[in-house]
Design an enzyme around this catalytic site. Structure first.
Site, PDB file in Angstrom:
ATOM      1  N   CYS A 109      -0.237   6.143   7.149  1.00 51.42           N
ATOM      2  CA  CYS A 109      -1.528   5.724   7.682  1.00 51.42           C
ATOM      3  C   CYS A 109      -1.303   4.780   8.859  1.00 51.42           C
ATOM      4  O   CYS A 109      -0.446   3.902   8.814  1.00 51.42           O
ATOM      5  CB  CYS A 109      -2.340   5.022   6.595  1.00 51.42           C
ATOM      6  SG  CYS A 109      -3.890   4.286   7.164  1.00 51.42           S
ATOM      7  N   ASP A 137     -17.623 -16.737  22.551  1.00 46.45           N
ATOM      8  CA  ASP A 137     -17.011 -15.804  21.588  1.00 46.45           C
ATOM      9  C   ASP A 137     -17.157 -14.385  22.129  1.00 46.45           C
ATOM     10  O   ASP A 137     -17.876 -13.554  21.573  1.00 46.45           O
ATOM     11  CB  ASP A 137     -17.689 -15.936  20.220  1.00 46.45           C
ATOM     12  CG  ASP A 137     -17.009 -15.076  19.150  1.00 46.45           C
ATOM     13  OD1 ASP A 137     -15.890 -14.585  19.406  1.00 46.45           O
ATOM     14  OD2 ASP A 137     -17.607 -14.876  18.079  1.00 46.45           O
ATOM     15  N   CYS A 168     -10.590 -12.727  20.568  1.00 46.49           N
ATOM     16  CA  CYS A 168      -9.906 -11.712  19.760  1.00 46.49           C
ATOM     17  C   CYS A 168      -8.836 -10.988  20.573  1.00 46.49           C
ATOM     18  O   CYS A 168      -8.311  -9.970  20.127  1.00 46.49           O
ATOM     19  CB  CYS A 168     -10.915 -10.709  19.192  1.00 46.49           C
ATOM     20  SG  CYS A 168     -11.887  -9.837  20.446  1.00 46.49           S
ATOM     21  N   GLN A 223     -17.600 -10.653  12.113  1.00 48.70           N
ATOM     22  CA  GLN A 223     -16.189 -10.977  11.957  1.00 48.70           C
ATOM     23  C   GLN A 223     -15.647 -10.129  10.808  1.00 48.70           C
ATOM     24  O   GLN A 223     -16.353  -9.840   9.840  1.00 48.70           O
ATOM     25  CB  GLN A 223     -16.000 -12.460  11.647  1.00 48.70           C
ATOM     26  CG  GLN A 223     -16.425 -13.392  12.779  1.00 48.70           C
ATOM     27  CD  GLN A 223     -15.544 -13.292  14.019  1.00 48.70           C
ATOM     28  OE1 GLN A 223     -14.471 -12.669  14.005  1.00 48.70           O
ATOM     29  NE2 GLN A 223     -15.986 -13.887  15.114  1.00 48.70           N
ATOM     30  N   PHE A 234     -22.305 -15.238  24.092  1.00 49.36           N
ATOM     31  CA  PHE A 234     -21.807 -14.077  23.339  1.00 49.36           C
ATOM     32  C   PHE A 234     -22.034 -14.368  21.850  1.00 49.36           C
ATOM     33  O   PHE A 234     -21.125 -14.225  21.028  1.00 49.36           O
ATOM     34  CB  PHE A 234     -20.334 -13.796  23.636  1.00 49.36           C
ATOM     35  CG  PHE A 234     -20.013 -13.647  25.096  1.00 49.36           C
ATOM     36  CD1 PHE A 234     -20.166 -12.426  25.733  1.00 49.36           C
ATOM     37  CD2 PHE A 234     -19.549 -14.727  25.837  1.00 49.36           C
ATOM     38  CE1 PHE A 234     -19.860 -12.281  27.083  1.00 49.36           C
ATOM     39  CE2 PHE A 234     -19.238 -14.590  27.184  1.00 49.36           C
ATOM     40  CZ  PHE A 234     -19.401 -13.363  27.806  1.00 49.36           C
ATOM     41  N   CYS A 288       0.838  -1.207   0.000  1.00 49.75           N
ATOM     42  CA  CYS A 288       0.000   0.000   0.000  1.00 49.75           C
ATOM     43  C   CYS A 288       0.866   1.247   0.000  1.00 49.75           C
ATOM     44  O   CYS A 288       1.799   1.366   0.801  1.00 49.75           O
ATOM     45  CB  CYS A 288      -0.910   0.002   1.225  1.00 49.75           C
ATOM     46  SG  CYS A 288      -1.944   1.494   1.362  1.00 49.75           S
ATOM     47  N   CYS A 294      -2.390   0.073   9.348  1.00 49.83           N
ATOM     48  CA  CYS A 294      -1.583  -1.154   9.280  1.00 49.83           C
ATOM     49  C   CYS A 294      -0.227  -0.909   9.937  1.00 49.83           C
ATOM     50  O   CYS A 294       0.327   0.176   9.839  1.00 49.83           O
ATOM     51  CB  CYS A 294      -1.367  -1.581   7.823  1.00 49.83           C
ATOM     52  SG  CYS A 294      -2.862  -2.110   6.963  1.00 49.83           S
ATOM     53  N   CYS A 300      -7.641   1.728  -0.146  1.00 49.71           N
ATOM     54  CA  CYS A 300      -7.193   0.877   0.966  1.00 49.71           C
ATOM     55  C   CYS A 300      -7.254  -0.571   0.510  1.00 49.71           C
ATOM     56  O   CYS A 300      -8.340  -1.141   0.370  1.00 49.71           O
ATOM     57  CB  CYS A 300      -8.067   1.089   2.200  1.00 49.71           C
ATOM     58  SG  CYS A 300      -7.563   0.052   3.603  1.00 49.71           S
ATOM     59  N   ASP A 311     -26.760 -13.254  24.318  1.00 49.01           N
ATOM     60  CA  ASP A 311     -25.905 -12.085  24.099  1.00 49.01           C
ATOM     61  C   ASP A 311     -26.596 -10.881  24.724  1.00 49.01           C
ATOM     62  O   ASP A 311     -27.833 -10.843  24.813  1.00 49.01           O
ATOM     63  CB  ASP A 311     -25.689 -11.852  22.600  1.00 49.01           C
ATOM     64  CG  ASP A 311     -24.488 -10.955  22.315  1.00 49.01           C
ATOM     65  OD1 ASP A 311     -23.454 -11.481  21.888  1.00 49.01           O
ATOM     66  OD2 ASP A 311     -24.587  -9.734  22.543  1.00 49.01           O
TER      67      ASP A 311
END
Length: 404
Positions: free
Chosen positions: A70, A331, A357, A236, A263, A64, A73, A143, A283
């Site tokens: 930026c 999750d 995550c 996701q 969740f 990129c 990333c 992007c 949830d």
């Protein structure tokens, strides 16, 4: 006061920054790799890269043109093998700090066609992600980590900011077009915002949580179902990651007759599980539960899904509830599921499937389950956040027979 020094990068930190030692203290220098000799401007414990004197053989050209300016990333300069080792190391290090011994698989790449959701920031002068190590916005024209359907996102964001002023604009690529959610303090609905929605053929445009114009109800396919998207709903990041994680979940529940999906969100796992066995889904997000129930009503061939709005942080399932299930899927958000895990650790549930995550909260919760008599299986890092320092984790915990 800043000063310029020559540094040797010793390792990468958990945010992907190179770490060097100067005057006995650690200095963090972004955009560098282990083993590189660099010149950096040092201020406090931060270093701004000025020049790479001796580059690593693992360095590669960034795909990129905005990389380095930026802040979206952090890892585009890593070669593929180094990148995979780094992401895996995030899980290795977190489990090590929690004294959890586990077999950790190689990184599973799940970038797919790109991220299907993103939030851009905007003023009347710029639209994009935040600039690297800055509170300013880096103006974007493209992007490459986003799905092709989100290519117009910077232009749409600029158009919205010209009307609404400084704002955050959330994008989701649905099956029927872009779902766009604008957050702008003090902004009010205007004919111009409606015109923007029509100009870019948006499926829906919302302002501060309220739908402003609905041209098509945004839906996403989750397994057997078409799920209507609530405003600013969670998905996701990539469709491929959802498929990968769902496949792992379904494999882990094989043989179970009673399953809980905690969740559960809009049901990316519950709807697939219900093709096989009945499932209880919970949830705290009421619109997500509503979307799951709507999908259930409109999907033929499903086993029963009992969906419940429940704050599992404040009101986790109790033992008498948990012990009905052969398998429990977790999750949770980044904070993890500590309250629920503490109760699970005392339960008779045979199999706990954990999708995380956040390596730190996962490691903490894994230690609780293991202390409660569970055995941890192979841990799989899954990469859906391309070129970032985030990683998804999948693991299965098995109740030891002597504690069952």
């Amino acid at each position: 006061m800043s000063h310029t020094e020559t540094l040797t990068i010793e390792r990468l930190g958990h945010r992907g920054e190179g770490i060097a030692t100067f005057d006995g203290k650690s200095v963090f220098v972004g955009l560098t790799l282990e083993g590189e000799t660099v010149i950096a401007e040092i201020e406090g414990n931060r270093g701004r890269l000025i020049e790479i004197i001796d580059p690593s053989p693992e360095r590669r050209p960034a795909p990129c043109p905005h990389f380095g300016s930026c802040g979206g990333c952090q890892l585009q300069h890593l070669g593929l093998e180094t990148y995979g080792r780094f992401k895996r190391s995030l899980v290795v290090d977190a489990l090590s700090r929690a004294n959890v011994n586990a077999n950790i698989a190689d990184l599973v790449f799940a970038h797919g066609a790109g991220r299907r959701r993103a939030t851009l920031h905007a003023t009347r002068a710029a639209a994009g992600f935040m600039a690297l190590r800055s509170h300013h916005i880096h103006d974007l024209d493209t992007c490459p980590i986003l799905v092709p359907a989100l290519a117009p996102a910077p232009e749409i964001t600029r158009s919205v900011a010209a009307v609404a002023g400084p704002c955050d604009v959330g994008f989701t690529a649905s099956d029927l077009g872009l779902d766009v959610a604008v957050r702008a303090k003090g902004a009010r609905p205007t004919a111009r915002l409606t015109e923007i929605a029509r100009q870019f053929d948006l499926a829906r445009l919302s302002l501060n949580g309220e739908p402003l114009i609905l041209q098509r109800l945004p839906v996403v396919t989750m397994g057997p179902s078409s799920v209507p998207l609530p405003v600013s709903s969670f998905l996701q990041a990539t469709a491929e990651a959802e498929e990968v994680l769902a496949s792992l979940v379904l494999n882990a529940i094989r043989g179970a007759r009673h399953v809980a999906d905690l969740f559960c969100g809009m049901g990316p796992f519950a709807l697939r599980i219900a093709l096989k066995v009945p499932v209880f889904a919970a949830d705290s997000d009421a619109p997500a539960i509503g979307a799951l129930e709507a999908a259930r009503r409109n999907t033929k061939g499903l086993k029963p899904i009992a969906a419940e709005r429940r704050d599992l942080f404040r009101e986790p399932l109790e033992l008498f509830e948990l012990n009905r299930f052969d398998a429990v899927v977790l999750d949770p958000p980044r904070a993890g599921a500590q309250a629920q895990v503490r109760t699970l650790a005392k339960s008779k549930v045979k199999t706990v499937i954990y999708v995380s995550c956040d390596p730190q909260s996962f490691a903490r919760d894994a230690a609780i389950l293991i202390a409660g008599g569970y055995r941890i299986g192979t841990v799989s890092p899954v990469d859906q956040f391309a070129y970032s320092s985030h990683v998804e984790i999948f693991a299965v915990f098995y109740r030891n027979e002597q504690r069952a």
